[in-house]
Design a protein around this motif. Structure first.
Motif, short mmCIF file in Angstrom:
data_model
loop_
_atom_site.label_atom_id
_atom_site.label_comp_id
_atom_site.label_asym_id
_atom_site.label_seq_id
_atom_site.Cartn_x
_atom_site.Cartn_y
_atom_site.Cartn_z
N ARG A 53 0.81 -1.23 0.00
CA ARG A 53 0.00 0.00 0.00
C ARG A 53 0.84 1.27 0.00
NH1 ARG A 53 -3.23 -2.65 4.38
NH2 ARG A 53 -4.82 -3.81 3.27
N LEU A 54 2.14 1.14 0.14
CA LEU A 54 3.03 2.32 0.16
C LEU A 54 3.26 2.83 -1.26
CD1 LEU A 54 5.71 1.13 2.74
CD2 LEU A 54 3.92 2.83 3.10
N PRO A 55 3.59 4.12 -1.40
CA PRO A 55 3.91 4.64 -2.73
C PRO A 55 5.12 3.92 -3.34
CG PRO A 55 3.66 6.43 -1.16
CD PRO A 55 3.65 5.16 -0.38
N ALA A 56 5.01 3.58 -4.61
CA ALA A 56 6.09 2.83 -5.28
C ALA A 56 7.38 3.62 -5.28
CB ALA A 56 5.67 2.48 -6.70
N TRP A 57 7.30 4.95 -5.44
CA TRP A 57 8.53 5.75 -5.48
C TRP A 57 9.25 5.70 -4.14
CZ3 TRP A 57 8.76 9.62 -1.97
CH2 TRP A 57 7.55 10.15 -1.50
N ALA A 58 8.52 5.60 -3.04
CA ALA A 58 9.15 5.54 -1.72
C ALA A 58 9.77 4.17 -1.47
CB ALA A 58 8.14 5.87 -0.64
N VAL A 59 9.05 3.12 -1.84
CA VAL A 59 9.55 1.76 -1.61
C VAL A 59 10.80 1.50 -2.43
CG1 VAL A 59 9.00 -0.70 -1.81
CG2 VAL A 59 7.27 0.90 -1.01
N LEU A 60 10.87 2.06 -3.62
CA LEU A 60 12.06 1.89 -4.46
C LEU A 60 13.13 2.93 -4.13
CD1 LEU A 60 10.31 1.24 -7.88
CD2 LEU A 60 11.35 -0.44 -6.36
N GLY A 61 12.71 4.13 -3.78
CA GLY A 61 13.67 5.23 -3.58
C GLY A 61 14.49 5.12 -2.31
N VAL A 62 13.90 4.68 -1.23
CA VAL A 62 14.65 4.60 0.04
C VAL A 62 15.80 3.61 -0.05
CG1 VAL A 62 14.46 3.96 2.48
CG2 VAL A 62 12.75 5.47 1.45
N PRO A 63 15.56 2.37 -0.52
CA PRO A 63 16.72 1.47 -0.67
C PRO A 63 17.72 1.96 -1.72
CG PRO A 63 14.68 0.25 -0.98
CD PRO A 63 14.33 1.69 -0.81
N ALA A 64 17.23 2.66 -2.74
CA ALA A 64 18.13 3.19 -3.77
C ALA A 64 19.11 4.18 -3.16
CB ALA A 64 17.33 3.85 -4.88
N VAL A 65 18.59 5.11 -2.39
CA VAL A 65 19.46 6.10 -1.75
C VAL A 65 20.44 5.42 -0.81
CG1 VAL A 65 19.47 8.05 -0.15
CG2 VAL A 65 17.84 7.99 -2.02
N ALA A 66 19.95 4.46 -0.04
CA ALA A 66 20.81 3.76 0.92
C ALA A 66 21.93 3.00 0.20
CB ALA A 66 19.98 2.81 1.78
N LEU A 67 21.59 2.30 -0.88
CA LEU A 67 22.61 1.53 -1.60
C LEU A 67 23.63 2.42 -2.28
CD1 LEU A 67 20.52 -1.35 -3.18
CD2 LEU A 67 22.26 -1.56 -1.42
N VAL A 68 23.17 3.47 -2.95
CA VAL A 68 24.10 4.37 -3.63
C VAL A 68 24.98 5.08 -2.61
CG1 VAL A 68 24.24 6.46 -5.03
CG2 VAL A 68 22.66 4.65 -5.67
N TRP A 69 24.40 5.50 -1.50
CA TRP A 69 25.19 6.18 -0.47
C TRP A 69 26.20 5.23 0.15
CZ3 TRP A 69 25.61 5.30 4.80
CH2 TRP A 69 26.35 6.25 5.49
N ALA A 70 25.77 4.02 0.49
CA ALA A 70 26.68 3.06 1.13
C ALA A 70 27.82 2.68 0.20
CB ALA A 70 25.91 1.82 1.57
N ALA A 71 27.51 2.44 -1.06
CA ALA A 71 28.56 2.07 -2.01
C ALA A 71 29.49 3.25 -2.27
CB ALA A 71 27.94 1.59 -3.32
N GLY A 72 28.93 4.45 -2.35
CA GLY A 72 29.76 5.63 -2.58
C GLY A 72 30.59 5.98 -1.36
N ALA A 73 30.02 5.82 -0.16
CA ALA A 73 30.75 6.12 1.07
C ALA A 73 31.92 5.17 1.22
CB ALA A 73 29.82 6.03 2.27
N ARG A 74 31.73 3.91 0.88
CA ARG A 74 32.83 2.95 0.98
C ARG A 74 33.93 3.32 -0.01
NH1 ARG A 74 33.35 -2.64 2.76
NH2 ARG A 74 35.12 -3.52 1.65
#
Length: 111
Positions: free
Chosen positions: A72-93
């Motif tokens: 029931r959550l917005p698709a952009w939020a369900v996809l966007g939150v993990p996207a930001v986390a993965l890109v940030w984690a990979a970039g931070a490393r």
């Protein structure tokens, strides 16, 4: 970590497409309607959400309410939150690894 960054960017593209779909629908109809993950999934694979519901009903007692909430959550939020986390984690490393690589390069000797 490159694979995680690419997965993050693919999820970000999906989130942007879902958000763009909402914006276009809003401009065309004049009313805003959230594109839920369940609706987007049903459009891509009509049997997908139903199969998840059956699997969740036969699983642990908390599985069905969790699956129903996520769908029931917005698709952009369900996809966007993990996207930001993965890109940030990979970039931070990668940024953490950069000073180590720079320190391993020695300066040329003085004459």
């Amino acid at each position: 970590m490159t694979v995680l960054r690419w997965i993050g960017w693919l999820l970000a593209a999906g989130a942007a497409a879902a958000l763009g779909s909402e914006a276009v629908a809003w401009l065309l109809t004049g009313s805003y309607e959230v594109q839920t993950l369940g609706r987007v999934w049903r459009a891509l694979d009509p049997g997908g959400p139903a199969a998840l519901a059956v699997a969740a009903e036969t699983g642990p007692p908390w599985a069905y309410p969790l699956a129903a909430t996520v769908l029931r959550l917005p698709a952009w939020a369900v996809l966007g939150v993990p996207a930001v986390a993965l890109v940030w984690a990979a970039g931070a490393r990668r940024l953490r690894a950069a000073p180590e690589a720079a320190s391993s390069v020695s300066a040329p000797p003085d004459p």
